[in-house]
Motif scaffolding. Structure first.
Motif, mmCIF file in Angstrom:
data_model
loop_
_atom_site.group_PDB
_atom_site.id
_atom_site.type_symbol
_atom_site.label_atom_id
_atom_site.label_comp_id
_atom_site.label_asym_id
_atom_site.label_seq_id
_atom_site.Cartn_x
_atom_site.Cartn_y
_atom_site.Cartn_z
ATOM 1 N N LYS A 29 0.840 -1.191 0.000
ATOM 2 C CA LYS A 29 0.000 0.000 0.000
ATOM 3 C C LYS A 29 0.881 1.249 0.000
ATOM 4 N N ALA A 32 -0.160 6.909 2.052
ATOM 5 C CA ALA A 32 -1.482 7.496 2.295
ATOM 6 C C ALA A 32 -2.519 6.414 2.583
ATOM 7 N N GLU A 33 -2.436 5.314 1.879
ATOM 8 C CA GLU A 33 -3.383 4.215 2.119
ATOM 9 C C GLU A 33 -3.195 3.623 3.507
ATOM 10 N N GLU A 35 -2.140 5.179 6.144
ATOM 11 C CA GLU A 35 -2.646 6.146 7.119
ATOM 12 C C GLU A 35 -4.160 6.165 7.182
ATOM 13 N N ARG A 36 -4.820 5.863 6.078
ATOM 14 C CA ARG A 36 -6.287 5.948 6.040
ATOM 15 C C ARG A 36 -6.971 4.819 6.797
ATOM 16 N N VAL A 37 -6.271 3.724 7.038
ATOM 17 C CA VAL A 37 -6.876 2.583 7.737
ATOM 18 C C VAL A 37 -7.052 2.934 9.219
ATOM 19 N N SER A 38 -8.218 2.643 9.755
ATOM 20 C CA SER A 38 -8.523 3.004 11.143
ATOM 21 C C SER A 38 -7.862 2.047 12.124
ATOM 22 N N SER A 122 -1.976 8.059 14.975
ATOM 23 C CA SER A 122 -2.743 6.851 14.672
ATOM 24 C C SER A 122 -1.754 5.711 14.473
ATOM 25 N N ARG A 125 -0.364 5.804 11.012
ATOM 26 C CA ARG A 125 0.694 6.782 10.786
ATOM 27 C C ARG A 125 2.054 6.223 11.200
#
Length: 223
Positions: A29, A32-33, A35-38, A122, A125
């Motif tokens: 990934k 950015a991908e 980082e987007r995962v919760s 996060s 991150r």
């Protein structure tokens, strides 16, 4: 140690064409991908990796909806509050894989996720910011701060999550030995540093992600 060009030509010859080779290779990934995962999805993946260890993956995957239910969708803020009595009660739930040590790892790893989220913003991150040139350092960090993430569990979780990493499988270790990079499985810091240095060199020569180099190297072992 042979350079990347040898590795590429060997794999190209083995699979017969560029297209056939590329079809075999994973794609990590983007930062950015990642980082987007919760955080809850990362805790679910960590837990899934731990429960898959030593078991048929399809068996664990079939039971995972029940795990999502009893662990509150792996919301780390909720999971971290689950006490020993509640976890003991889960041992009576036939929908789950009833392994107390692994069940106890979930709230412990929820605390790890929360701690890293507090430090980095996060968990995703943390993964995005960690440099691939020291991916073994991330394995060690997850193993130290988490629970049941030793051995190959940390690198396998990272591969599942899409973080670029190599994985020292038996085939890859055999290939590294054949190249004279290590003389035994890389469990100690010295051998891990040697492996990291080799992958860093191949990455610099090729521009390929670590996960692709890892799979290519494993395919140099004849079965």
């Amino acid at each position: 140690m042979r350079d990347y060009q040898w590795l590429y030509e060997y794999c190209l010859n083995r699979f017969g064409s560029v297209a056939a080779l590329e079809a075999r290779l994973p794609q990590p990934k983007s930062l950015a991908e990642l980082e987007r995962v919760s955080d809850d999805r990362y805790l679910s993946l960590i837990s899934l990796r731990i429960f898959r260890a030593g078991l048929k993956h399809s068996l664990v995957d079939a039971k995972w909806p029940a795990f999502e239910e009893v662990f509150f969708g792996f919301d780390p803020q909720k999971v971290v509050l689950m006490g020993g009595e509640r976890l003991e009660n889960l041992m009576q739930d036939a929908r789950l894989i009833r392994h107390l040590g692994k069940l106890k790892s979930v709230p412990r790893n929820a605390q790890m996720v929360l701690d890293f989220a507090a430090e980095y913003g996060s968990f995703g991150r943390l993964l995005a910011q960690w440099p691939g040139t020291d991916i073994v350092g991330l394995w060690k960090l997850l193993s130290k701060r988490g629970n049941q993430l030793g051995g190959l569990s940390a690198p396998r979780f990272l591969r599942m999550a899409g973080k670029d990493t190599f994985i020292p499988t038996d085939d890859m270790v055999a290939a590294l030995k054949a190249q004279g990079i290590i003389d035994k499985a890389p469990t100690g810091l010295k051998n891990l540093a040697l492996v990291q240095a080799a992958f860093n060199q191949w990455h610099e020569q090729s521009g390929r992600p670590l996960c692709q180099l890892s799979v290519m190297l494993a395919h140099t072992v004849n079965h």
